[in-house]
Scaffold this active site. Structure first.
Site, PDB file in Angstrom:
ATOM      1  N   HIS A 116      -4.461  24.813  33.226  1.00 11.04           N
ATOM      2  CA  HIS A 116      -4.389  23.996  34.448  1.00 11.04           C
ATOM      3  C   HIS A 116      -4.549  24.902  35.668  1.00 11.04           C
ATOM      4  O   HIS A 116      -3.585  25.413  36.218  1.00 11.04           O
ATOM      5  CB  HIS A 116      -3.045  23.249  34.497  1.00 11.04           C
ATOM      6  CG  HIS A 116      -2.966  22.199  35.578  1.00 11.04           C
ATOM      7  ND1 HIS A 116      -2.585  20.901  35.321  1.00 11.04           N
ATOM      8  CD2 HIS A 116      -3.229  22.252  36.905  1.00 11.04           C
ATOM      9  CE1 HIS A 116      -2.609  20.198  36.457  1.00 11.04           C
ATOM     10  NE2 HIS A 116      -2.986  21.012  37.431  1.00 11.04           N
TER      11      HIS A 116
ATOM     12  N   PRO B   8     -16.522  18.815  42.162  1.00  9.29           N
ATOM     13  CA  PRO B   8     -17.835  19.067  42.766  1.00  9.29           C
ATOM     14  C   PRO B   8     -17.957  18.339  44.103  1.00  9.29           C
ATOM     15  O   PRO B   8     -17.494  17.215  44.240  1.00  9.29           O
ATOM     16  CB  PRO B   8     -18.823  18.522  41.729  1.00  9.29           C
ATOM     17  CG  PRO B   8     -18.041  17.647  40.823  1.00  9.29           C
ATOM     18  CD  PRO B   8     -16.613  18.072  40.895  1.00  9.29           C
TER      19      PRO B   8
ATOM     20  N   GLY C 249      -6.052  15.318  42.810  1.00  8.09           N
ATOM     21  CA  GLY C 249      -6.087  14.856  44.198  1.00  8.09           C
ATOM     22  C   GLY C 249      -4.741  14.234  44.574  1.00  8.09           C
ATOM     23  O   GLY C 249      -3.886  14.017  43.713  1.00  8.09           O
TER      24      GLY C 249
ATOM     25  N   HIS D 276      -3.640  14.185  35.872  1.00 10.64           N
ATOM     26  CA  HIS D 276      -2.379  14.351  36.606  1.00 10.64           C
ATOM     27  C   HIS D 276      -1.639  13.014  36.509  1.00 10.64           C
ATOM     28  O   HIS D 276      -2.168  11.985  36.947  1.00 10.64           O
ATOM     29  CB  HIS D 276      -2.653  14.676  38.074  1.00 10.64           C
ATOM     30  CG  HIS D 276      -3.085  16.079  38.324  1.00 10.64           C
ATOM     31  ND1 HIS D 276      -4.212  16.622  37.774  1.00 10.64           N
ATOM     32  CD2 HIS D 276      -2.523  17.078  39.072  1.00 10.64           C
ATOM     33  CE1 HIS D 276      -4.329  17.889  38.168  1.00 10.64           C
ATOM     34  NE2 HIS D 276      -3.325  18.188  38.957  1.00 10.64           N
TER      35      HIS D 276
ATOM     36  N   GLU E 165       3.176  12.696  39.044  1.00 12.26           N
ATOM     37  CA  GLU E 165       3.426  13.933  39.785  1.00 12.26           C
ATOM     38  C   GLU E 165       4.445  13.664  40.898  1.00 12.26           C
ATOM     39  O   GLU E 165       5.163  14.556  41.338  1.00 12.26           O
ATOM     40  CB  GLU E 165       2.088  14.378  40.390  1.00 12.26           C
ATOM     41  CG  GLU E 165       2.032  15.770  40.907  1.00 12.26           C
ATOM     42  CD  GLU E 165       0.635  16.105  41.425  1.00 12.26           C
ATOM     43  OE1 GLU E 165      -0.284  15.255  41.320  1.00 12.26           O
ATOM     44  OE2 GLU E 165       0.467  17.212  41.955  1.00 12.26           O
TER      45      GLU E 165
HETATM   46  P1  5GP Z   1     -11.000  22.287  43.747  1.00 10.92           P
HETATM   47  O1  5GP Z   1     -11.091  21.045  42.927  1.00 10.92           O
HETATM   48  O2  5GP Z   1     -11.607  22.109  45.100  1.00 10.92           O
HETATM   49  O3  5GP Z   1     -11.530  23.493  43.039  1.00 10.92           O
HETATM   50  O4  5GP Z   1      -9.450  22.621  43.937  1.00 10.92           O
HETATM   51  C1  5GP Z   1      -8.638  22.010  44.922  1.00 10.92           C
HETATM   52  C2  5GP Z   1      -8.389  20.552  44.583  1.00 10.92           C
HETATM   53  O5  5GP Z   1      -7.624  20.447  43.383  1.00 10.92           O
HETATM   54  C3  5GP Z   1      -7.542  19.816  45.612  1.00 10.92           C
HETATM   55  O6  5GP Z   1      -8.326  19.327  46.679  1.00 10.92           O
HETATM   56  C4  5GP Z   1      -6.906  18.694  44.794  1.00 10.92           C
HETATM   57  O7  5GP Z   1      -7.816  17.631  44.635  1.00 10.92           O
HETATM   58  C5  5GP Z   1      -6.716  19.357  43.449  1.00 10.92           C
HETATM   59  N1  5GP Z   1      -5.359  19.898  43.296  1.00 10.92           N
HETATM   60  C6  5GP Z   1      -4.985  21.193  43.374  1.00 10.92           C
HETATM   61  N2  5GP Z   1      -3.658  21.310  43.167  1.00 10.92           N
HETATM   62  C7  5GP Z   1      -3.194  20.076  42.939  1.00 10.92           C
HETATM   63  C8  5GP Z   1      -1.904  19.549  42.646  1.00 10.92           C
HETATM   64  O8  5GP Z   1      -0.873  20.256  42.571  1.00 10.92           O
HETATM   65  N3  5GP Z   1      -1.831  18.206  42.462  1.00 10.92           N
HETATM   66  C9  5GP Z   1      -2.910  17.395  42.536  1.00 10.92           C
HETATM   67  N4  5GP Z   1      -2.732  16.099  42.319  1.00 10.92           N
HETATM   68  N5  5GP Z   1      -4.138  17.858  42.812  1.00 10.92           N
HETATM   69  C10 5GP Z   1      -4.273  19.175  43.013  1.00 10.92           C
END
Ligand code: 5GP
Length: 342
Positions: free
Chosen positions: A13, A97, A170, A197, A200
């Site tokens: 994760h 993406p 998200g 997820h 949460e």
């Molecule tokens: P990316 O998908 O841009 O590589 O990583 C950042 C994205 O991962 C965030 O904009 C969010 O959508 C998701 N994300 C990262 N950490 C968390 C978390 O702790 N909880 C949730 N629900 N989404 C997360």
């Protein structure tokens, strides 16, 4: 502690843009000085906490810094090498993406670039097996989810097994899983693995119940599933009956304030039950951690022996999305490394 660093580990994760380290952020900032972004805006230091909402603001800042293919290639390469240096032998990276009109980045080229980084690290001999999960940001709704599933399916068929599945992530306070169910069902039917997820935050009981019927192949967080924290036995029963592993991220949950203190982390509930529980980082950059630290934290908080920690990292192998042949290779690696670590 060198034991935890040398311990071979599986990371299941890890959000790409949440995993960007300080040195990489520095490089990004120097590429885009006009944005006036400082490091304090992209990471949460020791002892600091933010609300979950503030955490999601941090991702928006990082997304401003990472908006070209060149950025993504550098970020993904750095993140992979950092996990490898921390003793991670198998990594499932996930990322959402994005299209960026100003730079010509498309969702397709975004995924292609992550795959390119994975292949480059492999050709350089970095000692880590990396796979990719395409993420759906729940805030973007039904249509984008469907489009993302199509893309993920195409890449699953053309990426030599590098793209294995989907992540649903998200801001959990935005949108409802029922709108994403058809896309997730379609993904499952075409053979994409699902890591969702779930629960949460409190007040997602209906959604979790609905999504557990798919059922997903793994659960991210699942903080509020069990009855002691306002979840329900019915939800727990579904998770147990389908033997769905949980991805658990201690520092992330405490810094994001969904868990009050480490000793109250739901790792305890699931681990004591003997349910598959995998220690993960979530966002090693944003939460200023790494996987060795997370294992050490779990061990000190829940009084785990070194044998128990070894078993925890070993049992994570059974929760990966790659096929059985890969699991067997990893298990052999753990056998080979054990005498060096103990
Ligand atoms: P990316 O998908 O841009 O590589 O990583 C950042 C994205 O991962 C965030 O904009 C969010 O959508 C998701 N994300 C990262 N950490 C968390 C978390 O702790 N909880 C949730 N629900 N989404 C997360």
């Amino acid at each position: 502690d060198v034991f935890y660093r040398e311990l071979p580990k599986v990371e299941l994760h890890a959000h790409l843009n949440g995993s960007v380290s300080y040195p990489t952020i520095e490089k990004l900032i120097s590429r885009k000085p006009h944005l006036n972004i400082e490091h304090g805006m992209t990471a949460i230091g020791k002892g600091q906490r933010r609300t979950l909402d503030e955490c999601f603001q941090v991702f928006k800042v990082i997304h401003q810094l990472v908006d070209t293919e060149e950025d993504i290639l550098m970020v993904a390469t750095d993140v992979i090498k950092e996990f490898a240096a921390d003793g991670v032998k198998y990594l499932e990276l996930r990322s959402t993406p994005r299209d960026e009109k100003t730079t010509g980045l498309t969702k397709k080229s975004y995924i292609e670039t992550v795959i390119k980084a994975i292949k480059q690290c492999k050709s350089e001999g970095v000692d880590i097996d990396v796979r990719f999960l395409v993420a759906i940001d729940r805030r973007n709704g039904t249509e984008v989810a469907m489009e993302t599933v199509k893309l993920a399916e195409d890449f699953m068929l053309s990426s030599d097994g590098l793209v294995l599945g989907l992540d649903l992530s998200g801001d959990p306070t935005v949108g409802h899983g029922k709108d994403l169910l058809p896309a997730l069902q379609k993904a499952k039917n075409c053979g994409l693995k699902l890591s969702l997820h779930l629960s949460e935050v409190p007040s997602q009981l209906d959604e979790s119940d609905l999504l557990l019927n798919l059922p997903p192949d793994r659960i991210g967080h699942g903080t509020f599933l069990h009855p002691e924290v306002g979840g329900s036995q019915g939800l727990v029963d579904k998770v147990v009956k389908n033997n769905i592993p949980l991805e658990l991220c201690l520092t992330s949950n405490v810094k994001g304030q969904t868990v009050a203190r480490y000793s109250e982390h739901h790792f305890k509930y699931w681990y004591q039950m003997g349910h598959p529980s995998v220690i993960c980082t979530d966002d090693k950059g944003v939460f200023s951690t790494d996987l060795s630290q997370e294992y050490q934290l779990a061990a000190s908080t829940f009084d785990l022996s070194r044998e128990a920690v070894w078993k925890l990292s070993h049992d994570a192998i059974d929760c990966i999305f790659a096929p059985d042949t890969v699991k067997q290779q990893l298990k052999q690696k753990w056998i080979d490394l054990k005498p060096q670590v103990f």
